[in-house]
Design an enzyme around this catalytic site. Structure first.
Site, PDB file in Angstrom:
ATOM      1  N   HIS A  82      22.559  -4.986  30.979  1.00 32.90           N
ATOM      2  CA  HIS A  82      21.864  -4.945  32.263  1.00 32.90           C
ATOM      3  C   HIS A  82      22.818  -5.385  33.359  1.00 32.90           C
ATOM      4  O   HIS A  82      23.699  -6.225  33.141  1.00 32.90           O
ATOM      5  CB  HIS A  82      20.685  -5.926  32.279  1.00 32.90           C
ATOM      6  CG  HIS A  82      19.430  -5.390  31.666  1.00 32.90           C
ATOM      7  ND1 HIS A  82      18.620  -4.479  32.286  1.00 32.90           N
ATOM      8  CD2 HIS A  82      18.846  -5.659  30.472  1.00 32.90           C
ATOM      9  CE1 HIS A  82      17.589  -4.203  31.508  1.00 32.90           C
ATOM     10  NE2 HIS A  82      17.708  -4.913  30.399  1.00 32.90           N
ATOM     11  N   LYS A 116      34.883 -10.266  22.558  1.00 35.76           N
ATOM     12  CA  LYS A 116      36.179  -9.736  22.977  1.00 35.76           C
ATOM     13  C   LYS A 116      36.745  -8.863  21.868  1.00 35.76           C
ATOM     14  O   LYS A 116      36.369  -8.987  20.694  1.00 35.76           O
ATOM     15  CB  LYS A 116      37.154 -10.878  23.291  1.00 35.76           C
ATOM     16  CG  LYS A 116      36.746 -11.729  24.481  1.00 35.76           C
ATOM     17  CD  LYS A 116      37.790 -12.805  24.763  1.00 35.76           C
ATOM     18  CE  LYS A 116      37.391 -13.655  25.965  1.00 35.76           C
ATOM     19  NZ  LYS A 116      38.384 -14.726  26.245  1.00 35.76           N
TER      20      LYS A 116
END
Length: 571
Positions: A116, A168
């Protein structure tokens, strides 16, 4: 369905690996109907299983052979998998997700390839979704209760411990645990007491690069030799002889052996390549084809003759020779004719074609200058006037998009592919070749890094040498330029280096002993089979990637031809 059949169906839903060996004919027919009933754009491979209790509401589904989606999995968005992939019970896979071959995803794990927006001026539920996507390489095991967030790439052969939160990228061979997930060791480091930080894998350190280069040098002569048909060079055994194959052989031999290919004496190589130039136009046609027809303004618009300006010219340069004739269309073109041609190039829907044309034109101007053309862009022919080359740079500088630093427009179907690939060709022949700074380098880095995350071109199994080169060179060019101005590693250097590390880890294992590199996926180029073009291009790409990580010296080679890093001429 009686109670026994229902029990077996639930059994297969939770243990789908048993289905291939134990299912009855009726159960197989029911599974085929289940797969046909999937909504959206779905293609299911051989021997796959999709549980009845799985909630599969994808816009696009590509399920590779021998793969399954188990009980109560929740799958939406775009999912592409290789073969032998498993989504175990209660997994969630949403957004844009690409899995390589042999990926195992444990129960209750979530791969969330979307997000979002969270600007403060609207409630979150009213804000648009964003999606960078998730890419998982080959042979990856993701344990139970793991969360992988949007934008992450997990390299080949990784193992992710149960309960990890992956925020990551993880390099190939990582064993990662924790929240946030961090690599704790290399999966190949099995010796007791070995440091968890040791990296001996493909691309991970200077030793790995040096070992790769040693192997490539030791095999270079045989790789070139297998592509010699007794009279001419072919890209790979069985292919048709081409001008480019001869040039690629010269480039590879110079790069790895420091000499001309042994099939011919250096003078004979130069004689063959130089005599291929048409004396009337100064262009080089393909073997057996007539000289390219000239356009109204005296230069060709497309075709192999354009690239031969680069490949033959630089092969001759490596052999300490040059074209015997000037390229007439560039020699005689006025500044006004050039500007009119630039304005007429298909920038909106053909940025790569436009960039390739400029690359060939500017490279021809470079060769003409070496043959005694009096001034950049001015000819010795009747009616020629000075200033065309200067007009080229003036036009480019005033037409670059200040938001991207590039020329051309992205498209819905291909994203920035045309724009970025065209940028590489355009700047290679112009700014880089003539040693001039590019405009808006920081914006170029932003645009190129964004493009490098496009799963359509850089997802598992989708890369090719052209697309990676066309990202690596602009990043190399622009980070060097910004580093010279700021005195540090260059704009977004940490992200650029991380991208280069991932690409090195993915590329080096693709070397095939005695054959070299294949070009890669896609309709462009010669395909996945190893050959001279793939080998020449990937060797240059590897140098660029290694230099972006600060380790190119370990390779012991530096491109001097088409993909040379230094300017060929300064203005």
């Amino acid at each position: 369905m009686d109670s026994t059949q229902q029990q077996l169906a639930r059994h297969f839903d939770h243990c789908p690996w048993l289905f291939a060996d134990e299912a009855s004919d009726d159960q197989r027919a029911a599974q085929r109907e289940r797969q046909r009933a999937l909504g959206g754009d779905a293609e299911i491979g051989e021997r796959c299983y999709v549980a009845d209790s799985a909630a599969v509401f994808t816009d696009l589904l590509r399920l590779g052979d021998d793969s399954y989606i188990a009980a109560h999995a929740y799958v939406t968005g775009d999912l592409r998998t290789g073969s032998d992939c498993t989504l175990n019970p209660f997994t969630t896979v949403r957004g844009s997700v690409v899995l390589g071959d042999g990926v195992r995803i444990g129960a209750h794990t979530s791969l969330l390839g979307f997000n979002h927006s969270m600007a403060p001026d609207l409630p979150v539920f009213r804000q648009p979704h964003t999606s960078a996507g998730i890419i998982v390489g080959d042979d990856v095991w993701i344990g139970s209760h793991v969360v992988v967030v949007d934008g992450v790439t997990i390299g080949d052969h990784c193992v992710i411990g149960a309960g990890a939160v992956v925020t990551k990228d993880l390099p190939a061979w990582s064993v990662a645990v924790g929240n946030p997930a961090r690599p704790v060791r290399d999966r190949r480091d099995t010796a007791a007491g070995r440091s968890s930080g040791a990296r001996t894998g493909h691309g991970g350190d200077s030793d790995a690069l040096a070992r790769f280069a040693d192997i490539a040098r030791a095999q270079a002569a045989d790789i070139i030799g297998r592509c010699w048909d007794g009279d001419r060079y072919v890209d790979r055994p069985g292919a048709t002889p081409t001008v480019r194959a001869h040039c690629d052989a010269v480039e590879i031999a110079d790069l790895l052996l420091g000499s001309a290919p042994e099939q011919l004496a250096a003078d004979e190589h130069a004689k063959r390549l130089g005599s291929a130039q048409d004396p009337r136009t100064g262009l080089v046609p393909e073997f057996g084809e007539p000289a390219p027809e000239m356009d109204d303004d005296g230069f060709i618009g497309e075709g192999s003759g354009l690239y031969h300006v680069l490949s033959v010219g630089y092969a001759l340069d490596l052999l300490d020779r040059s074209f015997p004739h000037q390229v007439r269309g560039v020699r005689d073109m006025t500044a006004g004719q050039l500007v009119a041609r630039l304005e007429g190039l298909p920038w909106r829907d053909g940025a790569w074609q436009s960039g390739a044309w400029i690359d060939a034109w500017a490279t021809a101007a470079h060769w003409n200058l070496g043959l005694g053309q009096a001034s950049a862009g001015c000819g010795t022919g009747p009616g020629a006037e000075p200033g065309a080359l200067e007009a080229l740079f003036g036009w480019l500088l005033t037409r670059a998009d200040p938001w991207t630093g590039m020329w051309g427009s992205p498209s819905h179907d291909a994203g920035r592919l045309q724009v970025v690939n065209g940028y590489y060709r355009l700047t290679r022949g112009s700014f880089a070749q003539f040693g001039l700074p590019v405009p808006h380098p920081e914006r170029v880095v932003d645009a190129v890094l964004d493009h490098a995350r496009d799963l359509r071109h850089f997802g598992a199994g989708r890369e090719n040498a052209c697309n990676v080169l066309d990202v690596a060179h602009p990043l190399w060019l622009c980070t060097r330029q910004t580093a010279q101005r700021t005195g540090d590693g260059g704009y977004r250097s940490a992200e650029v280096r991380a991208w280069a590390e991932r690409r090195l880890a993915a590329v080096l294992p693709r070397w095939q002993d005695g054959e070299g590199f294949g070009f890669g996926a896609g309709d462009a180029g010669p395909g996945r089979e190893p050959g001279l073009q793939g080998t020449e291009m990937w060797l240059a790409v590897i140098w660029l990637l290694a230099d972006l990580t600060g380790r190119s010296d370990a390779l012991g080679y530096r491109p001097r031809g088409v993909h040379r890093p230094e300017p060929a001429r300064t203005m």
